[in-house]
Write a protein that holds these residues in place. Sequence first.
Motif, PDB file in Angstrom:
ATOM      1  N   CYS A  79       0.825  -1.200   0.000  1.00  0.00           N
ATOM      2  CA  CYS A  79       0.000   0.000   0.000  1.00  0.00           C
ATOM      3  C   CYS A  79       0.862   1.255   0.000  1.00  0.00           C
ATOM      4  CB  CYS A  79      -0.894   0.023   1.225  1.00  0.00           C
ATOM      5  SG  CYS A  79      -1.897  -1.432   1.369  1.00  0.00           S
ATOM      6  N   GLU A  80       0.582   2.154  -0.914  1.00  0.00           N
ATOM      7  CA  GLU A  80       1.221   3.459  -0.828  1.00  0.00           C
ATOM      8  C   GLU A  80       0.488   4.296   0.206  1.00  0.00           C
ATOM      9  OE1 GLU A  80       1.568   5.350  -4.556  1.00  0.00           O
ATOM     10  OE2 GLU A  80       3.044   3.923  -5.296  1.00  0.00           O
ATOM     11  N   VAL A  81      -0.756   3.999   0.344  1.00  0.00           N
ATOM     12  CA  VAL A  81      -1.568   4.745   1.290  1.00  0.00           C
ATOM     13  C   VAL A  81      -2.361   3.723   2.088  1.00  0.00           C
ATOM     14  CG1 VAL A  81      -3.431   6.396   1.546  1.00  0.00           C
ATOM     15  CG2 VAL A  81      -1.809   6.614  -0.330  1.00  0.00           C
ATOM     16  N   THR A  82      -2.352   3.834   3.351  1.00  0.00           N
ATOM     17  CA  THR A  82      -3.035   2.830   4.153  1.00  0.00           C
ATOM     18  C   THR A  82      -4.508   3.123   4.259  1.00  0.00           C
ATOM     19  OG1 THR A  82      -2.725   4.074   6.178  1.00  0.00           O
ATOM     20  CG2 THR A  82      -0.977   2.535   5.551  1.00  0.00           C
ATOM     21  N   GLY A  83      -4.912   4.321   3.859  1.00  0.00           N
ATOM     22  CA  GLY A  83      -6.299   4.694   4.072  1.00  0.00           C
ATOM     23  C   GLY A  83      -6.505   5.284   5.449  1.00  0.00           C
ATOM     24  N   ASP A  84      -5.481   5.215   6.248  1.00  0.00           N
ATOM     25  CA  ASP A  84      -5.592   5.772   7.587  1.00  0.00           C
ATOM     26  C   ASP A  84      -4.962   7.165   7.596  1.00  0.00           C
ATOM     27  OD1 ASP A  84      -5.323   4.080  10.770  1.00  0.00           O
ATOM     28  OD2 ASP A  84      -6.106   6.048  10.250  1.00  0.00           O
ATOM     29  N   ILE A  85      -4.723   7.670   8.762  1.00  0.00           N
ATOM     30  CA  ILE A  85      -4.202   9.016   8.890  1.00  0.00           C
ATOM     31  C   ILE A  85      -2.848   9.131   8.191  1.00  0.00           C
ATOM     32  CG2 ILE A  85      -3.601  10.813  10.527  1.00  0.00           C
ATOM     33  CD1 ILE A  85      -6.499   9.810  10.703  1.00  0.00           C
TER      34      ILE A  85
ATOM     35  N   THR B  35     -11.468   4.389   0.349  1.00  0.00           N
ATOM     36  CA  THR B  35     -10.403   4.657   1.319  1.00  0.00           C
ATOM     37  C   THR B  35      -9.237   5.427   0.737  1.00  0.00           C
ATOM     38  OG1 THR B  35      -9.195   2.629   0.813  1.00  0.00           O
ATOM     39  CG2 THR B  35     -10.948   2.488   2.476  1.00  0.00           C
ATOM     40  N   GLU B  37      -6.872   3.958  -0.854  1.00  0.00           N
ATOM     41  CA  GLU B  37      -5.730   3.039  -0.922  1.00  0.00           C
ATOM     42  C   GLU B  37      -5.338   2.795  -2.376  1.00  0.00           C
ATOM     43  OE1 GLU B  37      -4.608  -1.513   0.494  1.00  0.00           O
ATOM     44  OE2 GLU B  37      -6.473  -0.580   1.134  1.00  0.00           O
ATOM     45  N   ALA B  38      -4.030   2.680  -2.615  1.00  0.00           N
ATOM     46  CA  ALA B  38      -3.537   2.459  -3.973  1.00  0.00           C
ATOM     47  C   ALA B  38      -2.660   1.231  -4.012  1.00  0.00           C
ATOM     48  CB  ALA B  38      -2.731   3.670  -4.443  1.00  0.00           C
ATOM     49  N   ARG B  39      -2.844   0.406  -5.044  1.00  0.00           N
ATOM     50  CA  ARG B  39      -1.985  -0.751  -5.250  1.00  0.00           C
ATOM     51  C   ARG B  39      -1.400  -0.656  -6.656  1.00  0.00           C
ATOM     52  NH1 ARG B  39      -2.534  -4.802  -1.440  1.00  0.00           N
ATOM     53  NH2 ARG B  39      -0.564  -5.404  -2.377  1.00  0.00           N
ATOM     54  N   GLN B 104      -1.452  10.493  -7.929  1.00  0.00           N
ATOM     55  CA  GLN B 104      -2.150   9.733  -6.912  1.00  0.00           C
ATOM     56  C   GLN B 104      -3.080  10.615  -6.094  1.00  0.00           C
ATOM     57  OE1 GLN B 104      -1.384   7.661  -2.666  1.00  0.00           O
ATOM     58  NE2 GLN B 104       0.368   7.719  -4.031  1.00  0.00           N
ATOM     59  N   ARG B 152      -7.377  10.164  -5.610  1.00  0.00           N
ATOM     60  CA  ARG B 152      -8.011  10.588  -4.349  1.00  0.00           C
ATOM     61  C   ARG B 152      -7.758  12.064  -4.118  1.00  0.00           C
ATOM     62  NH1 ARG B 152      -4.396   9.631   0.488  1.00  0.00           N
ATOM     63  NH2 ARG B 152      -2.329   9.377  -0.395  1.00  0.00           N
ATOM     64  N   HIS B 181     -10.582  11.543   0.229  1.00  0.00           N
ATOM     65  CA  HIS B 181      -9.749  10.882   1.242  1.00  0.00           C
ATOM     66  C   HIS B 181      -9.670  11.689   2.521  1.00  0.00           C
ATOM     67  CE1 HIS B 181      -5.747   9.837   3.034  1.00  0.00           C
ATOM     68  NE2 HIS B 181      -6.282   8.649   2.913  1.00  0.00           N
ATOM     69  N   ILE B 206     -11.027  10.975   6.050  1.00  0.00           N
ATOM     70  CA  ILE B 206     -10.470  11.425   7.314  1.00  0.00           C
ATOM     71  C   ILE B 206     -10.967  12.856   7.491  1.00  0.00           C
ATOM     72  CG2 ILE B 206      -8.354  12.038   8.531  1.00  0.00           C
ATOM     73  CD1 ILE B 206      -6.945   9.969   6.619  1.00  0.00           C
ATOM     74  N   LYS B 243     -12.949   8.764  10.854  1.00  0.00           N
ATOM     75  CA  LYS B 243     -11.572   8.864  11.306  1.00  0.00           C
ATOM     76  C   LYS B 243     -11.266  10.349  11.493  1.00  0.00           C
ATOM     77  CE  LYS B 243     -10.839   6.572   7.596  1.00  0.00           C
ATOM     78  NZ  LYS B 243     -10.368   5.848   6.413  1.00  0.00           N
ATOM     79  N   SER B 272      -5.322  10.906  15.396  1.00  0.00           N
ATOM     80  CA  SER B 272      -3.974  11.474  15.313  1.00  0.00           C
ATOM     81  C   SER B 272      -4.012  12.946  15.686  1.00  0.00           C
ATOM     82  CB  SER B 272      -3.375  11.288  13.914  1.00  0.00           C
ATOM     83  OG  SER B 272      -3.987  12.134  12.979  1.00  0.00           O
TER      84      SER B 272
END
Lengths: 96, 463
Positions: A79-85, B35, B37-39, B104, B152, B181, B206, B243, B272
């Motif tokens: 993951c480049e981005v975890t989707g979290d903070i 989310t 998220e990127a793959r 991205q 995103r 995001h 978030i 979040k 956070s």
Amino acid sequence: MPIDDLKAFFTKLETDAALQEQARALQGSTDDERVAGLCALAADAGFTVTPEDLSSAAAGTAAAELDDESLRAVVGGGCEVTGDIAPLFGREFLGG
Amino acid sequence: MSAAGPVSPRFAVLRPDWLLRGYSDRPGVLANWRTGEARPLAAAGAYVARACDGHTDFTSPIFLPKHQATLNLMLAEGLAEECAYGAELDPRQRFREAPNRYIQYTQWAVTGRCNLRCRHCYMDGPTGRYGELPHDVALGLVEQFVDANVQRLHLTGGEPLLRADFWELAGALTAQRIAIHQISTNGVLLDDEALQRLRDLEADPILHFSLDGVGTHDAMRGCDGAEAAAMSAIRRAVDAGFKVSVTSCLDGVTRDGMLPALDLLTDAGVRSWHVTAPQAIGCWTTASTGLSLDEQAAVCEPILRRWLALGRPMLVTLCGIYAGAPGEYVPPQEPLHRCTPDDLHCGALFDDTAYVMPNGRLIPCPRFIGTPFETALPSLLDVSLSEAWANEGLRAFLGVTKSQVLAHNEECAACDEFGECGAGCWAMAYAASGDVFGRDPVACDLWKSPHRRHLAGIAAGTA
């Protein structure tokens, strides 16, 4: 080397959308016809691929020669981005 | 192959949250539109993902064992699922190639207007200096994001919820499966109805709030009642399952409100918390209440001790002096990457990240707002994002390596801290000296000071 042609053909197949469409169109026929059709597609694309090459590849016996990439490389490094903070501006956030 | 006997056909589709996108420099990226998220995919991965269309038989000889293994990995990781023949893929999930390099992440300041009067606003929000684009033009930007396969977005401002058409823009983005995001807000307008509207959009952003200390926020924000509104919004957002992240600006006015804020935010359940000193751009260029690094460290140390006593309840970053993850203490490891002269000066982060100002100007980073670089870079009112992303000026900007900075800066070239500091930030250097290749005094002070090691020692129990 046939294995080089097999590898080169699949490298082209992975990146050539038109070739992919032609290859997918083979799926409605029998196994033998699909193999023959794929060999013909390869020939049209300038590669020499035999049914035996494909059998060997399908059995996995040629897999290592075909591609040494790890799954990590195939699917990406995670993951480049975890989707979290995540930080916004590198080291610190800006105010605002 | 026929000797192996009949094999049941095998079909798969991408799971509903995942989209397949391509770029001129990447064969494929699987993107989760909820989310963010990127793959990123290599060619073989993209080949397999394109075949996850409910119609392609993975037992066909067009797939090799490595492709089967890749499919199995995608299934195991929840990127795709097996299905019966003919299962339909949402057209928005299908492979779509953009003519531009990978983008991205885009931060979009949807308005330069704000309902607070923050003393430190980097965008001169109190004057509304950058205004906001008309509705139809803003919708045009959404189309540009779609065409460029922006994956995103972070919606920010000004105060983004102040835009009368905010929800229409947000709806246009999610309808096109662009992940929202993150949303930065002061919380004043984020009522229960707004939270529900976010839920209705199926977005899972978030929510990033500002809270400049307990009992000190209003003074920084220039409006009575801003603190109560922010805390109320933070609590309701957490309770609604979002979040939540919080940033607190530290200066001579807010310093006494920081430690109490930790308890309050812990109780609220934020994910956070980022304490940071305002930077010398926008309104803050004329401020006189900034703290020195030593003064910042004196505020951060008791915060760190309290955070440890509370059991590390959230991710924290403290003025660049300390950063810690929630939960169990994990001893820091050697940095995965030490800077080298060949690295891009801004790092990989900004190679695939864009910032769109309220007036449509595309810049690499909001730290350049108000500088001459702002007007030297392309506007999305003149060219498309795909074209702008290839702009020579922008590419030159993003392509600058640390060696170029070191060549202009003997002090950094000779500094033992270069491996970790990387010669700092050129926007900060520009703010200090008017020279982007100059010395970044903030990074310089930070990396040469004993504070980082001291606070790390406290966290490790060795100081």
